[in-house]
Write an enzyme that holds these catalytic residues in place. Structure first.
Site, PDB file in Angstrom:
ATOM      1  N   LYS A 154       8.211  -4.600  -5.131  1.00  9.27           N
ATOM      2  CA  LYS A 154       8.155  -5.429  -3.937  1.00  9.27           C
ATOM      3  C   LYS A 154       8.674  -6.828  -4.249  1.00  9.27           C
ATOM      4  O   LYS A 154       8.554  -7.306  -5.381  1.00  9.27           O
ATOM      5  CB  LYS A 154       6.709  -5.546  -3.444  1.00  9.27           C
ATOM      6  CG  LYS A 154       6.063  -4.254  -2.980  1.00  9.27           C
ATOM      7  CD  LYS A 154       4.620  -4.512  -2.595  1.00  9.27           C
ATOM      8  CE  LYS A 154       3.899  -3.244  -2.178  1.00  9.27           C
ATOM      9  NZ  LYS A 154       4.368  -2.752  -0.883  1.00  9.27           N
ATOM     10  N   ARG A 189       0.306   7.914  -0.495  1.00  3.22           N
ATOM     11  CA  ARG A 189       0.268   9.342  -0.137  1.00  3.22           C
ATOM     12  C   ARG A 189       0.158  10.231  -1.375  1.00  3.22           C
ATOM     13  O   ARG A 189      -0.401  11.327  -1.310  1.00  3.22           O
ATOM     14  CB  ARG A 189       1.489   9.695   0.700  1.00  3.22           C
ATOM     15  CG  ARG A 189       2.819   9.591  -0.002  1.00  3.22           C
ATOM     16  CD  ARG A 189       3.987   9.441   0.945  1.00  3.22           C
ATOM     17  NE  ARG A 189       4.041   8.104   1.536  1.00  3.22           N
ATOM     18  CZ  ARG A 189       4.976   7.710   2.397  1.00  3.22           C
ATOM     19  NH1 ARG A 189       5.941   8.531   2.757  1.00  3.22           N
ATOM     20  NH2 ARG A 189       4.954   6.492   2.889  1.00  3.22           N
TER      21      ARG A 189
END
Length: 432
Positions: free
Chosen positions: A209, A283
Protein backbone atom coordinates in the site's frame (compact mmCIF):
# COMPACT_ATOMS: atom_id res chain seq x y z
CA UNK A 1 -23.97 22.32 41.06
CA UNK A 2 -24.49 19.22 38.92
CA UNK A 3 -21.39 17.38 37.75
CA UNK A 4 -22.96 16.83 34.30
CA UNK A 5 -24.25 19.20 31.64
CA UNK A 6 -28.02 18.62 31.33
CA UNK A 7 -29.20 17.96 27.77
CA UNK A 8 -32.88 18.51 27.00
CA UNK A 9 -34.94 17.84 23.89
CA UNK A 10 -37.40 20.38 22.54
CA UNK A 11 -39.40 21.16 19.43
CA UNK A 12 -39.48 24.87 20.16
CA UNK A 13 -37.59 27.08 17.73
CA UNK A 14 -34.40 28.60 19.11
CA UNK A 15 -34.39 32.19 20.34
CA UNK A 16 -34.01 34.89 17.71
CA UNK A 17 -30.33 35.45 18.53
CA UNK A 18 -29.56 31.86 17.38
CA UNK A 19 -29.27 30.80 13.76
CA UNK A 20 -32.74 29.36 12.94
CA UNK A 21 -31.01 26.27 11.49
CA UNK A 22 -29.27 25.51 14.79
CA UNK A 23 -30.00 22.07 16.22
CA UNK A 24 -28.17 22.70 19.51
CA UNK A 25 -28.47 25.78 21.74
CA UNK A 26 -26.97 26.52 25.13
CA UNK A 27 -28.39 27.99 28.30
CA UNK A 28 -27.17 28.22 31.89
CA UNK A 29 -25.90 24.75 32.94
CA UNK A 30 -27.88 23.11 30.14
CA UNK A 31 -28.20 22.63 26.40
CA UNK A 32 -31.22 21.95 24.21
CA UNK A 33 -31.39 19.86 21.05
CA UNK A 34 -34.03 21.13 18.61
CA UNK A 35 -36.14 18.31 17.19
CA UNK A 36 -38.23 18.11 14.02
CA UNK A 37 -41.19 15.92 12.98
CA UNK A 38 -39.19 13.11 11.32
CA UNK A 39 -37.75 10.71 13.92
CA UNK A 40 -34.98 9.38 11.69
CA UNK A 41 -33.78 12.93 11.18
CA UNK A 42 -34.08 13.53 14.92
CA UNK A 43 -31.65 10.69 15.62
CA UNK A 44 -29.17 12.23 13.18
CA UNK A 45 -29.62 15.66 14.77
CA UNK A 46 -29.07 14.20 18.24
CA UNK A 47 -25.91 12.34 17.17
CA UNK A 48 -24.57 15.48 15.49
CA UNK A 49 -25.33 17.43 18.67
CA UNK A 50 -23.30 14.84 20.57
CA UNK A 51 -20.33 15.53 18.29
CA UNK A 52 -20.72 19.28 18.84
CA UNK A 53 -20.81 18.76 22.60
CA UNK A 54 -17.63 16.69 22.43
CA UNK A 55 -15.95 19.44 20.42
CA UNK A 56 -16.93 22.06 23.03
CA UNK A 57 -14.85 20.22 25.61
CA UNK A 58 -17.71 18.75 27.65
CA UNK A 59 -16.77 15.40 29.25
CA UNK A 60 -19.97 14.47 31.16
CA UNK A 61 -23.51 15.07 29.99
CA UNK A 62 -26.91 13.85 31.18
CA UNK A 63 -30.04 13.02 29.19
CA UNK A 64 -32.49 15.23 31.12
CA UNK A 65 -36.24 15.63 30.82
CA UNK A 66 -38.92 13.16 29.76
CA UNK A 67 -38.45 12.87 25.99
CA UNK A 68 -35.51 10.48 25.83
CA UNK A 69 -36.18 7.11 24.22
CA UNK A 70 -33.51 4.40 24.20
CA UNK A 71 -32.56 5.16 20.59
CA UNK A 72 -32.36 8.89 21.23
CA UNK A 73 -30.02 8.33 24.17
CA UNK A 74 -27.92 5.94 22.11
CA UNK A 75 -27.64 8.47 19.29
CA UNK A 76 -26.43 11.07 21.80
CA UNK A 77 -23.88 8.61 23.16
CA UNK A 78 -22.63 7.66 19.68
CA UNK A 79 -21.99 11.30 18.83
CA UNK A 80 -20.49 12.12 22.22
CA UNK A 81 -18.09 9.15 22.21
CA UNK A 82 -14.57 10.52 21.97
CA UNK A 83 -11.78 8.75 20.12
CA UNK A 84 -10.13 7.84 23.42
CA UNK A 85 -13.48 6.88 25.04
CA UNK A 86 -13.14 9.26 27.98
CA UNK A 87 -16.56 10.94 27.72
CA UNK A 88 -19.57 9.84 29.73
CA UNK A 89 -23.31 10.04 29.15
CA UNK A 90 -25.53 9.69 32.21
CA UNK A 91 -28.67 7.90 31.05
CA UNK A 92 -32.18 9.13 31.76
CA UNK A 93 -33.36 7.32 34.88
CA UNK A 94 -37.08 7.23 34.00
CA UNK A 95 -36.82 3.89 32.12
CA UNK A 96 -34.75 1.33 34.07
CA UNK A 97 -34.94 -1.45 31.41
CA UNK A 98 -33.61 1.05 28.86
CA UNK A 99 -30.77 1.98 31.22
CA UNK A 100 -29.78 -1.68 31.55
CA UNK A 101 -29.80 -2.17 27.79
CA UNK A 102 -27.89 1.05 27.18
CA UNK A 103 -25.23 -0.03 29.68
CA UNK A 104 -24.87 -3.37 27.87
CA UNK A 105 -24.58 -1.66 24.50
CA UNK A 106 -22.05 0.84 25.81
CA UNK A 107 -19.80 -1.81 27.36
CA UNK A 108 -19.87 -4.10 24.33
CA UNK A 109 -19.25 -1.37 21.77
CA UNK A 110 -16.57 0.26 23.92
CA UNK A 111 -14.76 -3.10 24.00
CA UNK A 112 -15.02 -3.34 20.21
CA UNK A 113 -13.87 0.24 19.64
CA UNK A 114 -10.93 0.00 22.00
CA UNK A 115 -9.65 -3.16 20.32
CA UNK A 116 -9.82 -1.50 16.91
CA UNK A 117 -8.28 1.81 17.95
CA UNK A 118 -5.24 0.33 19.67
CA UNK A 119 -2.00 0.51 17.70
CA UNK A 120 -0.52 -2.48 15.92
CA UNK A 121 2.31 -2.38 18.47
CA UNK A 122 -0.26 -3.26 21.14
CA UNK A 123 -2.60 -5.46 19.11
CA UNK A 124 -0.90 -8.28 17.22
CA UNK A 125 -2.33 -11.77 16.62
CA UNK A 126 -1.57 -13.32 20.00
CA UNK A 127 -2.35 -10.22 22.06
CA UNK A 128 -5.66 -9.83 20.22
CA UNK A 129 -6.54 -13.41 21.09
CA UNK A 130 -5.49 -12.89 24.70
CA UNK A 131 -7.51 -9.70 25.15
CA UNK A 132 -10.62 -11.27 23.63
CA UNK A 133 -10.28 -14.43 25.71
CA UNK A 134 -9.77 -12.46 28.93
CA UNK A 135 -12.83 -10.33 28.17
CA UNK A 136 -15.11 -13.33 27.79
CA UNK A 137 -13.69 -15.27 30.72
CA UNK A 138 -14.46 -12.26 32.91
CA UNK A 139 -17.94 -11.88 31.37
CA UNK A 140 -19.05 -15.54 31.45
CA UNK A 141 -16.34 -17.56 33.24
CA UNK A 142 -18.34 -20.78 33.55
CA UNK A 143 -19.30 -20.89 29.88
CA UNK A 144 -16.01 -20.09 28.12
CA UNK A 145 -13.18 -22.23 26.80
CA UNK A 146 -10.63 -21.16 24.20
CA UNK A 147 -7.82 -22.49 22.02
CA UNK A 148 -5.25 -20.47 20.09
CA UNK A 149 -3.39 -22.31 17.32
CA UNK A 150 -0.37 -20.33 16.16
CA UNK A 151 2.72 -20.39 13.99
CA UNK A 152 3.84 -23.71 12.54
CA UNK A 153 0.96 -25.45 14.31
CA UNK A 154 -1.38 -23.73 11.83
CA UNK A 155 0.42 -25.43 8.98
CA UNK A 156 0.25 -28.77 10.75
CA UNK A 157 -3.51 -28.32 11.28
CA UNK A 158 -4.10 -27.36 7.64
CA UNK A 159 -5.02 -23.69 8.20
CA UNK A 160 -2.94 -22.56 5.24
CA UNK A 161 -4.62 -19.23 4.53
CA UNK A 162 -3.80 -17.73 7.93
CA UNK A 163 -0.36 -19.34 7.98
CA UNK A 164 0.59 -18.08 4.52
CA UNK A 165 -0.58 -14.49 5.05
CA UNK A 166 1.07 -14.14 8.45
CA UNK A 167 4.29 -16.11 8.16
CA UNK A 168 6.48 -13.06 7.31
CA UNK A 169 5.72 -11.22 10.56
CA UNK A 170 7.75 -11.36 13.77
CA UNK A 171 4.35 -11.96 15.42
CA UNK A 172 3.14 -15.47 14.66
CA UNK A 173 -0.27 -15.75 12.99
CA UNK A 174 -2.97 -17.67 14.79
CA UNK A 175 -6.51 -19.01 14.84
CA UNK A 176 -8.54 -18.33 17.99
CA UNK A 177 -11.49 -20.63 18.60
CA UNK A 178 -13.48 -19.43 21.60
CA UNK A 179 -16.41 -21.60 22.67
CA UNK A 180 -19.33 -19.96 24.49
CA UNK A 181 -21.42 -22.85 25.77
CA UNK A 182 -23.91 -21.83 28.47
CA UNK A 183 -25.77 -25.16 28.20
CA UNK A 184 -23.21 -27.17 30.18
CA UNK A 185 -23.56 -29.92 27.60
CA UNK A 186 -20.31 -30.55 25.73
CA UNK A 187 -22.33 -32.19 22.95
CA UNK A 188 -24.70 -29.24 22.51
CA UNK A 189 -25.02 -28.16 18.87
CA UNK A 190 -23.27 -24.98 17.74
CA UNK A 191 -26.07 -22.60 16.83
CA UNK A 192 -23.83 -19.88 15.36
CA UNK A 193 -20.21 -19.50 14.30
CA UNK A 194 -18.93 -15.91 14.31
CA UNK A 195 -15.86 -15.41 12.13
CA UNK A 196 -13.76 -12.25 12.25
CA UNK A 197 -10.96 -11.00 10.04
CA UNK A 198 -8.16 -10.29 12.47
CA UNK A 199 -5.47 -8.70 10.30
CA UNK A 200 -3.84 -6.67 13.04
CA UNK A 201 -1.77 -4.72 10.53
CA UNK A 202 -1.94 -4.71 6.76
CA UNK A 203 1.01 -3.39 4.80
CA UNK A 204 -0.45 -4.93 1.66
CA UNK A 205 2.43 -7.39 1.46
CA UNK A 206 4.35 -7.29 -1.81
CA UNK A 207 1.29 -5.57 -3.33
CA UNK A 208 2.32 -2.84 -0.93
CA UNK A 209 0.00 0.00 0.00
CA UNK A 210 1.06 3.64 -0.32
CA UNK A 211 1.94 5.31 2.96
CA UNK A 212 -1.39 7.13 3.28
CA UNK A 213 -3.17 3.83 2.64
CA UNK A 214 -1.35 2.15 5.53
CA UNK A 215 -2.03 4.81 8.15
CA UNK A 216 -5.36 3.36 9.26
CA UNK A 217 -4.47 -0.30 8.72
CA UNK A 218 -4.41 -1.06 12.42
CA UNK A 219 -8.19 -1.15 11.88
CA UNK A 220 -7.98 -4.16 9.56
CA UNK A 221 -8.87 -6.37 12.51
CA UNK A 222 -12.18 -4.48 12.75
CA UNK A 223 -14.07 -7.61 11.74
CA UNK A 224 -12.63 -9.54 14.69
CA UNK A 225 -13.47 -6.63 17.00
CA UNK A 226 -17.00 -6.41 15.60
CA UNK A 227 -17.94 -10.07 16.04
CA UNK A 228 -16.30 -10.08 19.48
CA UNK A 229 -18.33 -7.04 20.48
CA UNK A 230 -21.46 -8.64 19.06
CA UNK A 231 -20.99 -11.80 21.11
CA UNK A 232 -20.30 -9.68 24.19
CA UNK A 233 -23.56 -7.79 23.68
CA UNK A 234 -25.54 -10.96 22.98
CA UNK A 235 -24.26 -12.51 26.23
CA UNK A 236 -25.18 -9.36 28.16
CA UNK A 237 -28.66 -9.66 26.63
CA UNK A 238 -29.00 -13.18 28.00
CA UNK A 239 -27.80 -15.41 25.14
CA UNK A 240 -28.42 -19.06 26.04
CA UNK A 241 -27.21 -20.71 22.82
CA UNK A 242 -23.82 -22.20 22.02
CA UNK A 243 -21.65 -19.97 19.83
CA UNK A 244 -18.15 -20.47 18.44
CA UNK A 245 -16.10 -17.30 17.97
CA UNK A 246 -13.42 -17.83 15.32
CA UNK A 247 -10.81 -15.10 14.85
CA UNK A 248 -8.41 -15.39 11.91
CA UNK A 249 -5.38 -13.42 13.12
CA UNK A 250 -2.27 -12.35 11.19
CA UNK A 251 -0.06 -9.43 10.26
CA UNK A 252 0.33 -8.98 6.51
CA UNK A 253 3.99 -8.00 6.36
CA UNK A 254 7.03 -8.25 4.08
CA UNK A 255 10.30 -10.12 4.50
CA UNK A 256 12.12 -12.96 2.74
CA UNK A 257 9.46 -15.45 3.87
CA UNK A 258 6.47 -13.40 2.71
CA UNK A 259 4.06 -14.94 0.25
CA UNK A 260 4.38 -13.68 -3.30
CA UNK A 261 2.25 -13.02 -6.34
CA UNK A 262 1.88 -16.23 -8.26
CA UNK A 263 2.09 -18.46 -5.19
CA UNK A 264 -0.48 -21.25 -4.90
CA UNK A 265 -2.21 -21.95 -1.57
CA UNK A 266 -3.74 -25.39 -1.10
CA UNK A 267 -6.52 -25.29 1.47
CA UNK A 268 -7.67 -27.95 3.87
CA UNK A 269 -10.66 -28.78 1.65
CA UNK A 270 -8.38 -29.33 -1.34
CA UNK A 271 -9.15 -26.07 -3.15
CA UNK A 272 -6.15 -24.31 -4.66
CA UNK A 273 -5.86 -20.51 -4.85
CA UNK A 274 -3.44 -18.47 -6.91
CA UNK A 275 -2.32 -15.25 -5.23
CA UNK A 276 -2.62 -12.40 -7.73
CA UNK A 277 -2.76 -9.68 -5.07
CA UNK A 278 -1.20 -9.99 -1.62
CA UNK A 279 -3.36 -7.05 -0.50
CA UNK A 280 -6.46 -9.22 -0.96
CA UNK A 281 -5.43 -11.16 2.13
CA UNK A 282 -8.59 -10.91 4.21
CA UNK A 283 -10.48 -13.43 2.11
CA UNK A 284 -7.51 -15.81 2.32
CA UNK A 285 -7.70 -15.97 6.13
CA UNK A 286 -11.51 -15.99 6.29
CA UNK A 287 -11.50 -19.08 4.06
CA UNK A 288 -9.93 -20.98 6.97
CA UNK A 289 -12.52 -19.61 9.38
CA UNK A 290 -15.38 -20.72 7.15
CA UNK A 291 -13.94 -24.22 6.92
CA UNK A 292 -13.59 -24.34 10.71
CA UNK A 293 -17.23 -23.31 11.08
CA UNK A 294 -18.17 -26.18 8.79
CA UNK A 295 -16.20 -28.63 10.94
CA UNK A 296 -18.11 -27.44 13.99
CA UNK A 297 -21.43 -28.01 12.22
CA UNK A 298 -22.66 -24.49 12.93
CA UNK A 299 -26.27 -23.93 11.87
CA UNK A 300 -25.71 -20.22 11.22
CA UNK A 301 -22.42 -18.69 10.06
CA UNK A 302 -21.66 -14.97 10.18
CA UNK A 303 -18.38 -13.46 9.09
CA UNK A 304 -17.38 -9.82 9.37
CA UNK A 305 -14.42 -8.08 7.78
CA UNK A 306 -13.06 -4.76 6.64
CA UNK A 307 -12.69 -6.58 3.35
CA UNK A 308 -12.93 -4.34 0.29
CA UNK A 309 -12.62 -0.73 -0.76
CA UNK A 310 -15.23 -1.60 -3.37
CA UNK A 311 -17.87 -1.93 -0.65
CA UNK A 312 -17.01 1.56 0.60
CA UNK A 313 -17.28 2.90 -2.94
CA UNK A 314 -20.75 1.35 -3.18
CA UNK A 315 -22.28 2.28 0.19
CA UNK A 316 -19.95 4.94 1.61
CA UNK A 317 -18.70 5.04 5.19
CA UNK A 318 -22.18 5.23 6.74
CA UNK A 319 -23.47 1.76 5.81
CA UNK A 320 -22.12 -1.75 6.14
CA UNK A 321 -22.62 -4.08 3.19
CA UNK A 322 -24.32 -7.47 3.43
CA UNK A 323 -23.86 -10.47 1.13
CA UNK A 324 -25.68 -13.78 1.18
CA UNK A 325 -27.15 -16.40 -1.14
CA UNK A 326 -29.65 -17.39 1.58
CA UNK A 327 -32.73 -15.20 1.14
CA UNK A 328 -34.24 -16.08 4.52
CA UNK A 329 -31.01 -15.37 6.41
CA UNK A 330 -30.44 -12.09 4.56
CA UNK A 331 -34.00 -10.92 5.19
CA UNK A 332 -33.63 -11.58 8.91
CA UNK A 333 -30.31 -9.74 9.08
CA UNK A 334 -31.74 -6.69 7.32
CA UNK A 335 -34.75 -6.72 9.65
CA UNK A 336 -32.40 -6.89 12.65
CA UNK A 337 -30.41 -3.95 11.32
CA UNK A 338 -33.62 -1.95 11.03
CA UNK A 339 -34.69 -2.95 14.55
CA UNK A 340 -31.28 -2.05 15.96
CA UNK A 341 -31.18 1.23 14.02
CA UNK A 342 -27.98 0.36 12.13
CA UNK A 343 -27.39 1.08 8.45
CA UNK A 344 -27.00 -2.10 6.38
CA UNK A 345 -27.37 -2.51 2.62
CA UNK A 346 -27.46 -5.75 0.68
CA UNK A 347 -25.20 -5.97 -2.37
CA UNK A 348 -25.37 -8.60 -5.13
CA UNK A 349 -24.11 -12.13 -4.62
CA UNK A 350 -24.97 -15.06 -6.86
CA UNK A 351 -23.31 -18.49 -7.10
CA UNK A 352 -21.59 -17.45 -10.33
CA UNK A 353 -19.69 -14.71 -8.49
CA UNK A 354 -17.45 -17.51 -7.21
CA UNK A 355 -16.19 -17.92 -10.78
CA UNK A 356 -15.26 -14.27 -11.29
CA UNK A 357 -11.60 -14.59 -10.26
CA UNK A 358 -10.34 -17.26 -12.67
CA UNK A 359 -6.82 -18.70 -12.64
CA UNK A 360 -4.93 -20.75 -15.23
CA UNK A 361 -2.85 -22.32 -12.45
CA UNK A 362 -5.33 -23.04 -9.65
CA UNK A 363 -9.02 -23.56 -8.95
CA UNK A 364 -9.40 -19.81 -8.48
CA UNK A 365 -7.39 -16.66 -7.90
CA UNK A 366 -7.86 -14.52 -4.82
CA UNK A 367 -8.76 -11.47 -6.92
CA UNK A 368 -8.44 -10.07 -10.40
CA UNK A 369 -5.12 -8.55 -11.46
CA UNK A 370 -6.69 -5.10 -11.68
CA UNK A 371 -6.81 -2.13 -9.33
CA UNK A 372 -9.31 -2.83 -6.56
CA UNK A 373 -10.10 -6.19 -8.10
CA UNK A 374 -11.92 -4.59 -11.02
CA UNK A 375 -15.65 -4.06 -11.44
CA UNK A 376 -17.83 -5.74 -8.82
CA UNK A 377 -14.88 -6.23 -6.50
CA UNK A 378 -16.92 -6.57 -3.32
CA UNK A 379 -19.27 -9.15 -4.85
CA UNK A 380 -16.35 -11.08 -6.32
CA UNK A 381 -14.65 -11.15 -2.91
CA UNK A 382 -17.87 -12.52 -1.41
CA UNK A 383 -18.00 -15.00 -4.27
CA UNK A 384 -14.51 -16.20 -3.36
CA UNK A 385 -15.70 -16.78 0.22
CA UNK A 386 -18.77 -18.63 -1.06
CA UNK A 387 -16.41 -21.34 -2.33
CA UNK A 388 -15.54 -22.08 1.30
CA UNK A 389 -18.93 -21.52 2.94
CA UNK A 390 -20.47 -24.80 4.17
CA UNK A 391 -23.73 -26.09 2.70
CA UNK A 392 -23.33 -23.98 -0.46
CA UNK A 393 -23.90 -20.83 1.60
CA UNK A 394 -27.12 -21.83 3.36
CA UNK A 395 -27.27 -19.96 6.68
CA UNK A 396 -24.20 -17.86 5.82
CA UNK A 397 -23.99 -14.06 6.08
CA UNK A 398 -21.00 -11.97 5.04
CA UNK A 399 -20.67 -8.42 6.42
CA UNK A 400 -18.23 -6.17 4.55
CA UNK A 401 -17.70 -3.45 7.16
CA UNK A 402 -17.56 -0.27 5.12
CA UNK A 403 -18.74 1.77 8.12
CA UNK A 404 -16.52 0.27 10.82
CA UNK A 405 -13.85 2.97 10.89
CA UNK A 406 -13.67 6.70 10.22
CA UNK A 407 -10.24 7.91 9.10
CA UNK A 408 -11.09 11.41 10.26
CA UNK A 409 -13.85 12.96 12.35
CA UNK A 410 -17.19 13.77 10.72
CA UNK A 411 -20.33 15.56 11.83
CA UNK A 412 -21.58 12.17 13.14
CA UNK A 413 -18.49 10.28 14.33
CA UNK A 414 -15.20 10.81 16.10
CA UNK A 415 -12.04 9.61 14.36
CA UNK A 416 -11.57 5.86 14.61
CA UNK A 417 -13.75 2.83 15.21
CA UNK A 418 -17.54 3.14 15.20
CA UNK A 419 -18.55 -0.41 16.28
CA UNK A 420 -21.21 -0.26 13.55
CA UNK A 421 -22.58 -3.76 13.05
CA UNK A 422 -22.21 -4.92 16.64
CA UNK A 423 -25.91 -4.51 17.44
CA UNK A 424 -27.15 -6.12 14.21
CA UNK A 425 -24.90 -9.16 14.54
CA UNK A 426 -25.76 -9.55 18.23
CA UNK A 427 -29.48 -9.58 17.41
CA UNK A 428 -28.90 -12.08 14.59
CA UNK A 429 -26.97 -14.38 16.94
CA UNK A 430 -29.75 -14.11 19.51
CA UNK A 431 -32.38 -15.11 16.95
CA UNK A 432 -36.08 -15.37 17.70
Amino acid sequence: MSSALAIYLTQEAPASYWNPKSNLVFGENKAQIILVEDEAENLRRIQKAGRTLDNTGAVTIEAAGSDWSLERQWALSQGFTSTLSTNQVIWNKTDEPAVKELDAMREATRFSRELTNLSAEEIYPESLAQRVTEHFKALAPDAISAEFIKGEALKDAGWMGIYTVGRASQHAPGLLVLDYNPTGDENAPVETALIGKGITYDSGGYSIKPSEGMLAMKCDMGGAATVSGALSLAIRRGLNKRVKLILCCAENMIDGRAYKLGDIIRYKNGLTVEVVNTDAEGRLVLADGLQAAGEFGAKQIIDAATLTGAAQMAVGNEYNALFSVDEVAATKALANADKENELLWRLPLAPWHSENCPSAFADTANSRPQKGGGAGGASNAAGFLLRFAPNSGKGWLHFDLAGAYQKSATSMWATGATAAGVRTIAATVQGD
